[in-house]
Structure formats: C-alpha cells, structure tokens
Design a protein around this motif. Structure first.
Motif, PDB file in Angstrom:
ATOM      1  N   ALA A  78       0.859  -1.181   0.000  1.00  0.00           N
ATOM      2  CA  ALA A  78       0.000   0.000   0.000  1.00  0.00           C
ATOM      3  C   ALA A  78       0.892   1.226   0.000  1.00  0.00           C
ATOM      4  O   ALA A  78       2.040   1.169   0.427  1.00  0.00           O
ATOM      5  CB  ALA A  78      -0.907   0.007   1.232  1.00  0.00           C
ATOM      6  N   TYR A  79       0.372   2.336  -0.490  1.00  0.00           N
ATOM      7  CA  TYR A  79       1.190   3.543  -0.534  1.00  0.00           C
ATOM      8  C   TYR A  79       0.297   4.776  -0.516  1.00  0.00           C
ATOM      9  O   TYR A  79      -0.892   4.730  -0.866  1.00  0.00           O
ATOM     10  CB  TYR A  79       2.079   3.558  -1.787  1.00  0.00           C
ATOM     11  CG  TYR A  79       1.315   3.743  -3.084  1.00  0.00           C
ATOM     12  CD1 TYR A  79       1.236   4.983  -3.686  1.00  0.00           C
ATOM     13  CD2 TYR A  79       0.672   2.672  -3.681  1.00  0.00           C
ATOM     14  CE1 TYR A  79       0.522   5.153  -4.866  1.00  0.00           C
ATOM     15  CE2 TYR A  79      -0.034   2.827  -4.857  1.00  0.00           C
ATOM     16  CZ  TYR A  79      -0.109   4.073  -5.450  1.00  0.00           C
ATOM     17  OH  TYR A  79      -0.822   4.227  -6.606  1.00  0.00           O
ATOM     18  N   ALA A  80       0.891   5.887  -0.100  1.00  0.00           N
ATOM     19  CA  ALA A  80       0.236   7.189  -0.166  1.00  0.00           C
ATOM     20  C   ALA A  80       1.111   8.113  -0.996  1.00  0.00           C
ATOM     21  O   ALA A  80       2.291   7.856  -1.200  1.00  0.00           O
ATOM     22  CB  ALA A  80       0.031   7.769   1.236  1.00  0.00           C
ATOM     23  N   TRP A  81       0.512   9.206  -1.471  1.00  0.00           N
ATOM     24  CA  TRP A  81       1.285  10.168  -2.249  1.00  0.00           C
ATOM     25  C   TRP A  81       0.859  11.588  -1.922  1.00  0.00           C
ATOM     26  O   TRP A  81      -0.243  11.831  -1.430  1.00  0.00           O
ATOM     27  CB  TRP A  81       1.128   9.908  -3.745  1.00  0.00           C
ATOM     28  CG  TRP A  81      -0.238  10.227  -4.295  1.00  0.00           C
ATOM     29  CD1 TRP A  81      -0.716  11.445  -4.703  1.00  0.00           C
ATOM     30  CD2 TRP A  81      -1.319   9.310  -4.477  1.00  0.00           C
ATOM     31  NE1 TRP A  81      -2.013  11.349  -5.142  1.00  0.00           N
ATOM     32  CE2 TRP A  81      -2.406  10.044  -5.020  1.00  0.00           C
ATOM     33  CE3 TRP A  81      -1.478   7.938  -4.257  1.00  0.00           C
ATOM     34  CZ2 TRP A  81      -3.625   9.445  -5.324  1.00  0.00           C
ATOM     35  CZ3 TRP A  81      -2.699   7.354  -4.563  1.00  0.00           C
ATOM     36  CH2 TRP A  81      -3.749   8.099  -5.082  1.00  0.00           C
TER      37      TRP A  81
ATOM     38  N   ARG B 228       0.529  26.003  -3.087  1.00  0.00           N
ATOM     39  CA  ARG B 228       0.387  25.553  -1.702  1.00  0.00           C
ATOM     40  C   ARG B 228      -0.723  24.525  -1.530  1.00  0.00           C
ATOM     41  O   ARG B 228      -1.186  24.268  -0.429  1.00  0.00           O
ATOM     42  CB  ARG B 228       0.170  26.746  -0.738  1.00  0.00           C
ATOM     43  CG  ARG B 228       1.321  27.730  -0.722  1.00  0.00           C
ATOM     44  CD  ARG B 228       1.118  28.798   0.341  1.00  0.00           C
ATOM     45  NE  ARG B 228       2.201  29.759   0.337  1.00  0.00           N
ATOM     46  CZ  ARG B 228       3.355  29.599   0.951  1.00  0.00           C
ATOM     47  NH1 ARG B 228       3.570  28.497   1.640  1.00  0.00           N
ATOM     48  NH2 ARG B 228       4.294  30.520   0.894  1.00  0.00           N
ATOM     49  N   ARG B 229      -1.138  23.958  -2.637  1.00  0.00           N
ATOM     50  CA  ARG B 229      -2.104  22.866  -2.626  1.00  0.00           C
ATOM     51  C   ARG B 229      -1.439  21.628  -3.210  1.00  0.00           C
ATOM     52  O   ARG B 229      -0.463  21.710  -3.963  1.00  0.00           O
ATOM     53  CB  ARG B 229      -3.345  23.211  -3.462  1.00  0.00           C
ATOM     54  CG  ARG B 229      -4.081  24.445  -3.005  1.00  0.00           C
ATOM     55  CD  ARG B 229      -4.966  24.168  -1.818  1.00  0.00           C
ATOM     56  NE  ARG B 229      -6.095  23.296  -2.167  1.00  0.00           N
ATOM     57  CZ  ARG B 229      -6.963  22.824  -1.261  1.00  0.00           C
ATOM     58  NH1 ARG B 229      -6.812  23.112   0.021  1.00  0.00           N
ATOM     59  NH2 ARG B 229      -7.962  22.053  -1.638  1.00  0.00           N
ATOM     60  N   ALA B 230      -1.962  20.467  -2.849  1.00  0.00           N
ATOM     61  CA  ALA B 230      -1.389  19.220  -3.324  1.00  0.00           C
ATOM     62  C   ALA B 230      -2.494  18.217  -3.621  1.00  0.00           C
ATOM     63  O   ALA B 230      -3.578  18.245  -3.022  1.00  0.00           O
ATOM     64  CB  ALA B 230      -0.429  18.633  -2.280  1.00  0.00           C
ATOM     65  N   ASN B 231      -2.210  17.356  -4.568  1.00  0.00           N
ATOM     66  CA  ASN B 231      -3.037  16.182  -4.803  1.00  0.00           C
ATOM     67  C   ASN B 231      -2.525  15.102  -3.852  1.00  0.00           C
ATOM     68  O   ASN B 231      -1.347  14.741  -3.899  1.00  0.00           O
ATOM     69  CB  ASN B 231      -2.898  15.731  -6.264  1.00  0.00           C
ATOM     70  CG  ASN B 231      -3.729  14.502  -6.597  1.00  0.00           C
ATOM     71  OD1 ASN B 231      -3.710  13.509  -5.892  1.00  0.00           O
ATOM     72  ND2 ASN B 231      -4.436  14.580  -7.715  1.00  0.00           N
ATOM     73  N   VAL B 232      -3.390  14.609  -2.972  1.00  0.00           N
ATOM     74  CA  VAL B 232      -2.983  13.599  -1.997  1.00  0.00           C
ATOM     75  C   VAL B 232      -3.882  12.377  -2.137  1.00  0.00           C
ATOM     76  O   VAL B 232      -5.043  12.479  -2.536  1.00  0.00           O
ATOM     77  CB  VAL B 232      -3.050  14.135  -0.553  1.00  0.00           C
ATOM     78  CG1 VAL B 232      -2.099  15.303  -0.366  1.00  0.00           C
ATOM     79  CG2 VAL B 232      -4.470  14.549  -0.180  1.00  0.00           C
ATOM     80  N   GLY B 233      -3.339  11.215  -1.840  1.00  0.00           N
ATOM     81  CA  GLY B 233      -4.157  10.017  -1.953  1.00  0.00           C
ATOM     82  C   GLY B 233      -3.503   8.813  -1.322  1.00  0.00           C
ATOM     83  O   GLY B 233      -2.360   8.856  -0.842  1.00  0.00           O
ATOM     84  N   TYR B 234      -4.251   7.709  -1.340  1.00  0.00           N
ATOM     85  CA  TYR B 234      -3.793   6.458  -0.746  1.00  0.00           C
ATOM     86  C   TYR B 234      -4.428   5.312  -1.526  1.00  0.00           C
ATOM     87  O   TYR B 234      -5.599   5.380  -1.917  1.00  0.00           O
ATOM     88  CB  TYR B 234      -4.212   6.370   0.718  1.00  0.00           C
ATOM     89  CG  TYR B 234      -3.972   5.014   1.357  1.00  0.00           C
ATOM     90  CD1 TYR B 234      -2.727   4.684   1.896  1.00  0.00           C
ATOM     91  CD2 TYR B 234      -4.987   4.060   1.404  1.00  0.00           C
ATOM     92  CE1 TYR B 234      -2.500   3.441   2.466  1.00  0.00           C
ATOM     93  CE2 TYR B 234      -4.774   2.816   1.987  1.00  0.00           C
ATOM     94  CZ  TYR B 234      -3.526   2.505   2.507  1.00  0.00           C
ATOM     95  OH  TYR B 234      -3.303   1.285   3.068  1.00  0.00           O
TER      96      TYR B 234
END
Length: 371
Positions: A197-200, A207-213
């Motif tokens: 499993a991983y997150a990014w 100052r914004r980011a695309n985040v996920g898991y």
C-alpha cells in the motif's frame, strides 16, 4: 451509416494521443473521438505527469509547455520504504503536476487541432465484422480503439476479462494544503501495515497538493480503510473532494487481440504496479494504437508488435519488481541503495514512472543492503 477510418472511444490521454497519432500517420484519415463527458471534466488521478509522457506528446507535434502552463515543474522526489528508509533526491528531469480537468482538456484540444472530430456519445455496443466495426448501430469504423478507462465497455465487448483482485488496486484521491515538509516535493510513501500500500502527495504549485492512498482490492479494503491509510501515512492531512477509483495493474494486462479493435491505457490494464502511474502508459499506448489503427484489418497485430517492442522488457521488469516487492525488506534494500547512489535512484524512478528496467547496478547495490 456514416463511416470513419478510426473511432476512438474515450477522450482522455490515451484517446487524445491515439487520435493525434492516427492523423499524424495518415493526414487523410477520418478520425472520430467519442466520450460520454463534456470537457473539461475532472478525472480521479494523482495528476502527476512524468517528463517521458510529455516526450511522447512532443513527438506527436504537441507543445509540452502549453500542456503544463501555469504549473511549475517539480524536481524533487521523496520515497519512503515499508521499513521507514527515506530517500529524497532531484529527479533526472522535473515532473509536472497538472489537474486532469486542465491537462486532459488541453491535450484533447491539441488532438482536435490535428483534424480529429469530437462527439459526446455513450458507447454501449460494438459489433465486429470482417471489413469494419459497427458502433451502436449508428456508425461504422475501420478500426475502433478502446481508450475508455478502467471500466472499459470496449474491453468487455471483445470478451477480455477484467483483472483479478490481486491485479487490481483501489485508491482514494483529494486535494489539500501541502503537507508539512513537502512543498515543492513529490512524495510516495509506503508502510508495512497492509502492505503493499502507498500514499502520495504531489504539489500543484499553489500551496495545494493532490494527496491520496491506495492498496490492492484483494486486501478487502473499503472507503473507511482507505481514509485510515491516508491518515496513517499523511497524518493530519485535510483533504477535500475525495473520490475513489480502480486501477487495473499491468500485472494483469491482457493480450492485445488481433483485428480491428484495440485497447489502450487503463482499458488495456496499463498501470504501473509499483506506483500506480498510468499517464505515461496511456499516451504511449495511445500513440502506438493510433499509428497502427490507420492500417485497417491488420491493426491488432501491428499494435501488439509495437507494444512489445517499446514496452515488453519494461513490463517484464516492472512485474518482476512488483513480485519482489511483496517482501518489504527487498524494498528497504532498494531504497537504501537509492539513498546512496543517484544512478540507482534514477533507475528506480524510471522503472516506476516511465519505461525503465532493473539495471545491474541497482540489483548489485540493493543486494549489498540485503546482507
């Protein structure tokens, strides 16, 4: 019924690259793109674009600067292994992070400027004949290219089964303020918990980011589990617009069928099993499919040959690396080797984000850290 030389189902990166490549290969070809959505539209994704993907598009006559305008390049990448080994280095070339609502619209616009035509239409059925393919009993095509994503209607229509659960990942994605310490840095973080499993976190430059898991479907994860994984690896992240999507991994890719129906991008299960990256595979397979599609009845064979020549060894190496990564200590050893050697780091990045291979240098350096 009206007839088109090439009908591309899906206007995302694979479909747009396919349309542009078909027109480039034969400027007289009549190319139609069908998509159920009206562009611009959002697409659940990490939004990361490897420089090698832009190289493919440049080869189709598109301007990478126009495709990524307004979103600065990201030169650094941080990797964390399941055992906690962290390496952060400059990549061999900066990557880009562009929201898919922006990138896909720009890419499709560039493809249409080559002479392809776009229509909004939900494809429900195709019938394959020796001399043509019939689409929904309203038009015919010399070749149909299924670039319609993970839930591909075209893939099902030609009898190609879906990936098995162990070859299918599910991920959740949102947008959030850049996590502490990750401004200007792409991050891919793993953990022994619920491995693989991983997150990014991929910064957008404002100052914004695309985040996920994400993790494998075979693990039985649900939405609550995905959210818990995101919090575990990116603690305190305040993500908005959270959406989930399935990722058919290249470890379950089907054999490209012969004949007049081709599959590209996610529809062909071309998603890197190590990182979940799919845009490079999408534009490359789309470009190869478009070039083959203008050949008519031999398109399937020509496309399969092109894929094998360009990606065959890479896909074998990425599948092997994915198999080896089942043992977290192997990943730890590779990341420790990358921390001490820029060339190993570059090899790992190319394997996970483009068409790299397991080099002798990487294997040798990693083996030393397994002792």
């Amino acid at each position: 019924m009206e007839h088109w030389d090439v009908v591309v189902v899906g206007g995302g990166p694979a479909g747009a690259a396919c349309a542009a490549a078909a027109r480039r290969a034969d400027p007289s070809a009549r190319v139609l793109v069908l998509d159920r959505a009206e562009f611009p539209r959002d697409k659940v994704c990490g939004d990361g674009i490897a420089p090698e993907a832009l190289d493919v598009l440049a080869g189709l006559g598109m301007d990478p600067k126009e495709l990524t305008e307004g979103y600065p390049g990201v030169s650094r990448l941080r990797l964390r292994s399941p055992g906690g080994t962290t390496v952060e280095r400059a990549m061999h070339r900066p990557a880009s992070v562009v929201p898919r609502a922006v990138f896909d619209d720009r890419l499709l616009t560039a493809a249409l400027s080559s002479g392809a035509v776009l229509r909004r239409h939900v494809v429900r059925r195709i019938d394959v004949h020796p001399t043509h393919v019939e689409v929904d009993s309203v038009l015919t095509a010399g070749v149909v290219v299924g670039a319609d994503g993970a839930e591909s209607v075209i893939r099902r229509a030609v009898g190609v089964p879906a990936n098995r659960p162990g070859q299918l990942a599910i991920a959740i994605r949102g947008y959030a303020p850049v996590p502490a310490g990750l401004d200007g840095v792409q991050a891919i973080l793993t953990t022994e918990q619920r491995w693989p499993a991983y997150a990014w976190s991929f910064p957008l430059g404002n100052r914004r980011a695309n985040v996920g898991y994400g993790e494998l479907v075979s693990g039985g994860v649900n939405r609550e589990g995905l959210l818990a994984g995101l919090e575990r690896l990116l603690p305190g992240v305040q993500a908005e617009d959270l959406k989930a999507h399935r990722l058919p991994l290249s470890t379950g890719r089907p054999r490209q069928p012969d004949g007049r129906v081709l599959l590209a991008g996610d529809a062909a299960s071309l998603i890197n099993p190590l990182t979940g990256e799919g845009i490079f595979y999408a534009v490359l397979s789309g470009a190869l499919a478009g070039a083959a599609a203008v050949g008519g009845g031999d398109a399937g064979s020509a496309y399969r040959t092109g894929l094998r020549r360009r990606l065959g060894r890479h896909l074998m190496h990425s599948s092997t690396a994915s198999w080896a990564s089942r043992w977290p200590r192997v990943m730890d050893a590779v990341f420790r080797a990358a921390a001490g050697d820029q060339r190993v780091f570059d090899d790992v990045v190319r394997l996970g984000l483009a068409e790299g291979r397991l080099t002798g240098r990487t294997l040798t350096r990693a083996a030393r850290h397994l002792r």
